[in-house]
Enzyme design. Structure first.
Site, PDB file in Angstrom:
ATOM      1  N   GLY A  87     -20.819  41.308  55.905  1.00 31.31           N
ATOM      2  CA  GLY A  87     -20.586  42.195  57.034  1.00 31.31           C
ATOM      3  C   GLY A  87     -19.305  41.849  57.752  1.00 31.31           C
ATOM      4  O   GLY A  87     -18.741  40.774  57.568  1.00 31.31           O
ATOM      5  N   CYS A  88     -18.828  42.783  58.590  1.00 32.36           N
ATOM      6  CA  CYS A  88     -17.509  42.646  59.195  1.00 32.36           C
ATOM      7  C   CYS A  88     -17.559  42.139  60.626  1.00 32.36           C
ATOM      8  O   CYS A  88     -16.545  41.761  61.185  1.00 32.36           O
ATOM      9  CB  CYS A  88     -16.788  43.994  59.189  1.00 32.36           C
ATOM     10  N   ILE A  89     -18.706  42.206  61.235  1.00 29.04           N
ATOM     11  CA  ILE A  89     -18.746  41.883  62.676  1.00 29.04           C
ATOM     12  C   ILE A  89     -19.131  40.425  62.879  1.00 29.04           C
ATOM     13  O   ILE A  89     -20.094  39.942  62.288  1.00 29.04           O
ATOM     14  CB  ILE A  89     -19.761  42.803  63.403  1.00 29.04           C
TER      15      ILE A  89
END
Lengths: 319, 153
Positions: free
Chosen positions: A317-319
């Protein structure tokens, strides 16, 4: 002493001679069997020859030869995989044939054929005319049927496409070269270049592709536990605080203080609970530390570093 | 690891324009890369207090939008699309733009407003969210971005 050993040798000799006589006996019986069977076999062969002669006269062999020729054509034309696929779909084929030959289906086809024959009398229709025609109930029903057919067709095509892609994906690398996948076929000429080569030197291309698949580095271990190529613990169950310290040391963190441990414990607890590695936002939530704190504790790529030290897989994931 | 640095420029204020830059900035920090974001022109809305919670999705002139342009231009459509997208992001547990800005600041991303755009839209420093580090000119931005990869989103 010597008398006892003499006795033993004598016993062994006796056992041997008994075995030899059994063997001879067997051989003799086998000879007798052949001797008795020979005339019977001869008789049988004669009968069989007559039988075969009769069959030949009736054209069985000619038929068989032709069948073999036909079979030969089939074998040459189709691969073993094709036949297996046919066997797998034979039920489907039979179902289709049955469905197509149902009386009402045949009737519809016959009607359509009739209409084509009477086509001369049909007046040409433009765009507006066809729109107007959609108000007729029969046309509407026809459109609904057509849409259903299109839907089924689309679904089938999609499945076939997916299957084809899967086959291509599973095929050995050397074969895949011949069919560039949609992703790689951007139309650039140099991409198709390798297809010309593999037949020339199959051995070397095989070796090259094997080398390309091989991992660039040996899998490392730390404090007795295996690491992935990116440096994450391969099995999170193997984690011990000693491993955490060793990994931290390697990442340039000399000492893990209380707040480091607070975060590591929270990450491990969250991983055990959810089954996935927390991202930084979740790390902050479960540990009670702020994002700023986490960045301060692990200055370089905190998400990855903290996950490595806590022995959980790489967070996605990116967050 | 070699010192890497990235500078992102946001010049549009749509939800779909803001998110990529915010996420890229965050991802950079997570990978140990220094990051700064420069908000200019309509991008200024992303760091404006009264606007950040009401960013819309650009529908008209958006070739990828599933909605026909004729429909997308109707009043309220962008609002609806923005709400649907926000809902979707909430389901995915993605933080909203304001929370993203907070996360970015805490992660050490430097957020800058464009001075000229501030004058153009008649905004004061107080109109911006507190996470903004400074209001600078384009020239300042290039000075700050020395040695960085610059990405115009």
């Amino acid at each position: 002493m010597s008398e006892r050993s003499d006795g033993a040798i004598e016993q062994k000799l006796e056992a041997l001679s008994a075995q030899v006589s059994t063997l001879v006996d067997h051989q003799r019986r086998r000879d007798e069997l052949f001797f008795e069977f020979a005339p019977i076999l001869k008789e049988m062969m004669a009968a069989a020859t007559d039988e075969l002669d009769e069959l030949d006269r009736r054209g069985y062999f000619k038929f068989g030869r032709e069948m073999l020729n036909a079979l030969d054509n089939v074998v040459q034309g189709y691969s073993a995989g094709d036949v297996a696929a046919l066997a797998a779909s034979i039920v489907g084929i039979l179902d289709t044939v049955r469905a197509l030959t149902q009386p009402h289906v045949l009737k519809v086809v016959a009607q359509a054929g009739e209409l084509v024959e009477r086509g001369d009398s049909a007046r040409p229709v433009g765009l507006l005319g066809s729109v107007r025609a959609t108000r007729e109930e029969d046309v509407q029903r026809g459109i609904a049927v057509m849409l259903d057919v299109l839907r089924a067709l689309g679904k089938g095509a999609e499945q076939a496409d997916r299957r084809a892609r899967m086959h291509r994906h599973l095929a050995p690398r050397s074969q895949r070269r011949g069919h560039p996948s949609p992703r790689t076929s951007t139309g650039k000429p140099e991409i198709t270049k390798p297809t010309a080569k593999p037949t020339a030197k199959p051995a070397t291309t095989g070796a090259v592709s094997a080398a390309a698949h091989a991992p660039p580095k040996e899998a490392r271990t730390i404090a007795g536990a295996a690491l992935t190529q990116e440096g994450f613990l391969a099995d999170s169950q193997q984690w011990t605080p000693a491993i955490a310290v060793a990994i931290a040391h390697e990442l340039g963190i000399a000492k893990l203080d209380d707040r480091h441990w607070q975060l590591v414990d929270a990450i491990r607890a969250d991983y055990d609970e959810t089954g996935s590695s927390p991202n930084i936002r979740r790390m902050a939530k479960v540990s009670g530390l702020s994002t700023r704190d986490i960045y301060a504790l692990f200055p370089n790529a905190p998400g990855k570093c903290a996950a490595k030290i806590a022995g959980v897989p790489k967070p996605v994931g990116c967050i | 690891m070699t010192e890497r640095k990235v500078s992102l420029i946001v010049s549009k204020g749509g939800l779909d324009d803001a998110y990529p830059a915010l996420i890229l900035g965050n991802a950079a920090r997570q990978s140990g890369i220094e990051a700064s974001i420069f908000f200019t022109f309509y991008g200024l809305d992303v760091i404006t207090q009264s606007k950040v919670d009401h960013l819309h999705v650009n529908l008209v002139g958006n070739a990828t939008s599933p909605m026909p342009t004729m429909v997308a231009g109707l009043p309220g459509m962008e609002n609806l699309a923005a709400r649907m997208m926000s809902k979707r992001m909430e389901d995915l547990d993605l933080p909203g733009p304001r929370e993203m800005l907070e996360i970015l600041e805490e992660s050490g991303v430097d957020l800058y407003g464009c001075e000229l755009a501030m004058k153009m839209f008649d905004r004061a420093r107080d109109d911006l969210v507190p996470q903004v580090r400074d209001v600078i000119t384009a020239g300042d931005f290039f000075d700050i971005s020395e040695g960085a990869q610059i990405v115009f989103t």
